[in-house]
Design a protein around this motif. Structure first.
Motif, PDB file in Angstrom:
ATOM      1  N   LYS A 269      32.195  29.364  36.537  1.00 51.91           N
ATOM      2  CA  LYS A 269      33.525  28.703  36.318  1.00 51.91           C
ATOM      3  C   LYS A 269      34.505  29.682  35.720  1.00 51.91           C
ATOM      4  O   LYS A 269      35.653  29.510  35.982  1.00 51.91           O
ATOM      5  N   ASP A 270      33.961  30.340  34.641  1.00 55.35           N
ATOM      6  CA  ASP A 270      35.096  30.956  33.868  1.00 55.35           C
ATOM      7  C   ASP A 270      35.209  32.598  34.181  1.00 55.35           C
ATOM      8  O   ASP A 270      35.839  33.350  33.468  1.00 55.35           O
ATOM      9  N   ASP A 271      34.589  32.930  35.269  1.00 55.31           N
ATOM     10  CA  ASP A 271      34.672  34.179  35.829  1.00 55.31           C
ATOM     11  C   ASP A 271      36.325  34.552  36.299  1.00 55.31           C
ATOM     12  O   ASP A 271      36.641  33.760  37.025  1.00 55.31           O
ATOM     13  N   PRO A 272      36.648  35.524  36.033  1.00 56.89           N
ATOM     14  CA  PRO A 272      37.857  35.964  36.605  1.00 56.89           C
ATOM     15  C   PRO A 272      38.084  35.755  38.166  1.00 56.89           C
ATOM     16  O   PRO A 272      39.121  35.562  38.886  1.00 56.89           O
ATOM     17  N   ILE A 273      37.057  36.001  38.968  1.00 52.94           N
ATOM     18  CA  ILE A 273      36.958  35.816  40.590  1.00 52.94           C
ATOM     19  C   ILE A 273      37.498  34.416  40.882  1.00 52.94           C
ATOM     20  O   ILE A 273      38.406  34.338  41.684  1.00 52.94           O
ATOM     21  N   HIS A 274      37.140  33.395  40.010  1.00 52.04           N
ATOM     22  CA  HIS A 274      37.471  32.041  40.055  1.00 52.04           C
ATOM     23  C   HIS A 274      39.125  31.813  40.265  1.00 52.04           C
ATOM     24  O   HIS A 274      39.605  30.872  41.011  1.00 52.04           O
ATOM     25  N   ASN A 275      39.849  32.772  39.543  1.00 48.99           N
ATOM     26  CA  ASN A 275      41.252  32.717  39.743  1.00 48.99           C
ATOM     27  C   ASN A 275      41.820  33.571  40.603  1.00 48.99           C
ATOM     28  O   ASN A 275      42.914  33.963  40.727  1.00 48.99           O
ATOM     29  N   ALA A 276      41.034  34.058  41.652  1.00 54.39           N
ATOM     30  CA  ALA A 276      41.822  34.956  42.921  1.00 54.39           C
ATOM     31  C   ALA A 276      42.864  34.261  43.312  1.00 54.39           C
ATOM     32  O   ALA A 276      42.908  32.913  43.694  1.00 54.39           O
ATOM     33  N   PRO A 277      43.948  34.976  43.504  1.00 54.33           N
ATOM     34  CA  PRO A 277      45.232  34.218  44.125  1.00 54.33           C
ATOM     35  C   PRO A 277      45.376  33.821  45.421  1.00 54.33           C
ATOM     36  O   PRO A 277      45.794  32.828  45.698  1.00 54.33           O
ATOM     37  N   THR A 278      44.198  34.263  46.373  1.00 54.55           N
ATOM     38  CA  THR A 278      44.158  33.655  47.691  1.00 54.55           C
ATOM     39  C   THR A 278      42.882  33.563  48.086  1.00 54.55           C
ATOM     40  O   THR A 278      41.880  34.099  47.590  1.00 54.55           O
ATOM     41  N   ASP A 279      42.385  32.503  48.960  1.00 56.85           N
ATOM     42  CA  ASP A 279      41.267  32.304  49.456  1.00 56.85           C
ATOM     43  C   ASP A 279      40.735  33.647  49.927  1.00 56.85           C
ATOM     44  O   ASP A 279      39.319  33.978  49.891  1.00 56.85           O
ATOM     45  N   LYS A 280      41.224  34.465  50.968  1.00 59.85           N
ATOM     46  CA  LYS A 280      40.801  35.816  51.406  1.00 59.85           C
ATOM     47  C   LYS A 280      40.376  36.626  50.185  1.00 59.85           C
ATOM     48  O   LYS A 280      39.002  37.160  50.145  1.00 59.85           O
ATOM     49  N   GLN A 281      41.110  36.651  49.033  1.00 59.87           N
ATOM     50  CA  GLN A 281      40.413  37.311  47.832  1.00 59.87           C
ATOM     51  C   GLN A 281      39.316  36.933  47.360  1.00 59.87           C
ATOM     52  O   GLN A 281      38.120  37.693  46.915  1.00 59.87           O
ATOM     53  N   LEU A 282      38.997  35.580  47.290  1.00 58.40           N
ATOM     54  CA  LEU A 282      38.050  34.983  46.748  1.00 58.40           C
ATOM     55  C   LEU A 282      36.754  35.203  47.594  1.00 58.40           C
ATOM     56  O   LEU A 282      35.729  35.426  47.179  1.00 58.40           O
ATOM     57  N   TYR A 283      36.987  35.139  49.113  1.00 60.21           N
ATOM     58  CA  TYR A 283      36.152  35.311  50.008  1.00 60.21           C
ATOM     59  C   TYR A 283      35.452  36.517  49.808  1.00 60.21           C
ATOM     60  O   TYR A 283      34.316  36.786  49.673  1.00 60.21           O
TER      61      TYR A 283
END
Length: 137
Positions: free
Chosen positions: A41-55
């Motif tokens: 939950k506290d990983d910076p990936i969690h705060n990716a600005p878009t769904d595509k970036q998180l994917y």
């Protein structure tokens, strides 16, 4: 120590207590070594600005893994990200990543979607989870 297994644990950030309990189960075995490629939950990936970036970030994490563990609790049925993680594991690489579905302890309702996509289904027990990881690797 032996082989180190690279694992990705798919989990809902809203239910991160189950994620912690699962890691505690894996840590109980002094002869089992793993690297955790999950996205806490506290990983910076969690705060990716878009769904595509998180994917894309999740796909990069799964890329280095031997297996993907998914808790098959009923909440899994309602998570769009678990669907995407299943899709990445099954279709995102030349060689699909094996999926281990873990049925939560004392759970009567589980996600059929997760179980249908699993290579193996295990109970909430460190021995069965670790055995499945070793078999599917």
């Amino acid at each position: 120590m032996g082989k180190t297994y690279n694992i990705f644990v798919s989990h809902s950030w809203a239910y991160s207590d189950a994620y912690i309990k699962l890691l505690n189960l894996l840590n109980k075995d002094p002869y089992f070594s793993y690297r955790n490629y999950s996205v806490p939950k506290d990983d910076p990936i969690h705060n990716a600005p878009t769904d595509k970036q998180l994917y894309d970030a999740i796909k990069r994490q799964i890329n280095g893994c031997h297996v993907v563990l998914i808790m098959a609790g009923v909440y899994s049925s309602y998570s769009k990200w678990i669907d995407k993680e299943i899709d990445i594991a099954k279709n995102g690489f030349l060689i699909p990543k094996p999926i281990i579905a873990i049925e939560p302890w004392a759970s009567t309702r589980t996600s059929q979607k997760v179980k249908n996509n699993a290579d193996i289904i295990v109970r909430w027990n460190s021995n069965s989870i670790i055995k499945a990881i070793k078999e599917l690797r």
